[in-house]
Design an enzyme around this catalytic site. Sequence first.
Site, PDB file in Angstrom:
ATOM      1  N   ILE A  96       4.818  -4.075  10.403  1.00 55.70           N
ATOM      2  CA  ILE A  96       5.146  -3.677   9.026  1.00 55.70           C
ATOM      3  C   ILE A  96       4.770  -2.211   8.958  1.00 55.70           C
ATOM      4  CG2 ILE A  96       4.728  -4.074   6.577  1.00 55.70           C
ATOM      5  CD1 ILE A  96       4.147  -6.995   7.243  1.00 55.70           C
ATOM      6  N   THR A 102       0.829  -1.206   0.000  1.00 56.49           N
ATOM      7  CA  THR A 102       0.000   0.000   0.000  1.00 56.49           C
ATOM      8  C   THR A 102       0.863   1.257   0.000  1.00 56.49           C
ATOM      9  OG1 THR A 102      -1.687  -1.174   1.262  1.00 56.49           O
ATOM     10  CG2 THR A 102      -1.827   1.228   1.221  1.00 56.49           C
ATOM     11  N   THR A 103       1.849   1.293   0.892  1.00 60.91           N
ATOM     12  CA  THR A 103       2.717   2.466   1.009  1.00 60.91           C
ATOM     13  C   THR A 103       3.576   2.634  -0.235  1.00 60.91           C
ATOM     14  OG1 THR A 103       2.762   2.054   3.390  1.00 60.91           O
ATOM     15  CG2 THR A 103       4.359   3.632   2.543  1.00 60.91           C
ATOM     16  N   TYR A 136      -2.876 -10.095   4.560  1.00 63.66           N
ATOM     17  CA  TYR A 136      -2.892  -8.665   4.883  1.00 63.66           C
ATOM     18  C   TYR A 136      -4.339  -8.212   4.990  1.00 63.66           C
ATOM     19  CZ  TYR A 136      -1.919  -3.620   4.109  1.00 63.66           C
ATOM     20  OH  TYR A 136      -1.856  -2.249   4.215  1.00 63.66           O
ATOM     21  N   ARG A 171      -9.466  -0.033   3.768  1.00 57.99           N
ATOM     22  CA  ARG A 171      -9.082   0.225   2.376  1.00 57.99           C
ATOM     23  C   ARG A 171      -9.782  -0.706   1.392  1.00 57.99           C
ATOM     24  NH1 ARG A 171      -4.729   3.331   0.519  1.00 57.99           N
ATOM     25  NH2 ARG A 171      -3.535   4.337   2.161  1.00 57.99           N
ATOM     26  N   TYR A 202     -12.576  -4.070  -3.914  1.00 58.82           N
ATOM     27  CA  TYR A 202     -13.604  -3.685  -4.882  1.00 58.82           C
ATOM     28  C   TYR A 202     -14.572  -4.825  -5.199  1.00 58.82           C
ATOM     29  CZ  TYR A 202     -16.107  -1.329  -8.581  1.00 58.82           C
ATOM     30  OH  TYR A 202     -17.107  -0.763  -9.316  1.00 58.82           O
ATOM     31  N   LYS A 217      -0.634  -9.668   8.546  1.00 56.98           N
ATOM     32  CA  LYS A 217      -0.482  -8.254   8.876  1.00 56.98           C
ATOM     33  C   LYS A 217      -1.882  -7.752   9.205  1.00 56.98           C
ATOM     34  CE  LYS A 217       0.735  -3.709   6.989  1.00 56.98           C
ATOM     35  NZ  LYS A 217       1.166  -2.946   5.791  1.00 56.98           N
TER      36      LYS A 217
END
Length: 295
Positions: A206, A47-48, A136, A141, A110, A164
């Site tokens: 993380i 993501t980052t 994750y 999100r 989505y 995570k």
Amino acid sequence: MDRTIFRGSCVALVTPFNKGKVDFESLDRLLQYQLDNGTDAIAVCGTTGESCTLADDEHLSVIDYTVKKVAGAVPVIAGTGSNDNAHAIAFSQEAERLGADAVLLVTPYYNKATQKGLVKHYTKIAQSMSLPCILYNVPTRTGTDLKPETVKILSEIDNIVAVKEASGDISRVLKIKALCGDRIDVYSGNDDIVVPVLASGGKGVISVMANIAPRQMHDMTELYFDGKTEEALDMQIKMLPVIEALFCEVNPIPVKTAMGILGHCLGELRLPLCEMEEANEKRLRQALADYGFKL
């Protein structure tokens, strides 16, 4: 058999850009900065790392460059998750071929999925290659919540070894540990609750904050593991204003901005992410200065 990929702080590395292209010169510096400052693992294309804006060739090139630069010094974790099962499989297989040490698999976004669908999705990915898999969960999100009971089912697959957990819910960590025991390592996906997650049986974090403070994040987790829990907690509390500023707008806008302010890279983002609001950037600069960063 030890199934732990890393213990401590793993940076969720930004992907540096320059005029719209991946800036490999800056990526080299960022990786060296992490290695020089005690990071325990490096996660790329998450993501980052703005993975959703990376073309396939860019995504794989970042993984390839990172693996070669790190050269086994610490584990390299490649973000290969997708809402397309076939794409996640292909990327995970490529990450294995390129020499990554593990893959990070975000829940489908989505199109989402039922818990039954998540089991099928992750099972098929894990069985397509031999790398250790980190699930994750970041429901804010993706709109998909990976339930602890589903993690328990998935923990029976040999190479699904960690999660995570980025829901921000400490009770979630406790429930995963209660259901899975040592079959699943839990990593915090939230920088503001690292010490509480460690106290709940977690193995580390993380981290977004580790982009700008890898040594501090490593030291905080190490202090906790060494039994110096009060010192670790003091570090966590001192970090909070910076962490809050790093999430006052959607990640990775603030951390990319901070990286630019501190001279680590240009801080360039890809649309639809854009520059911070003036008031928020002022808040970020103040938090960095108060923490002791030289601006």
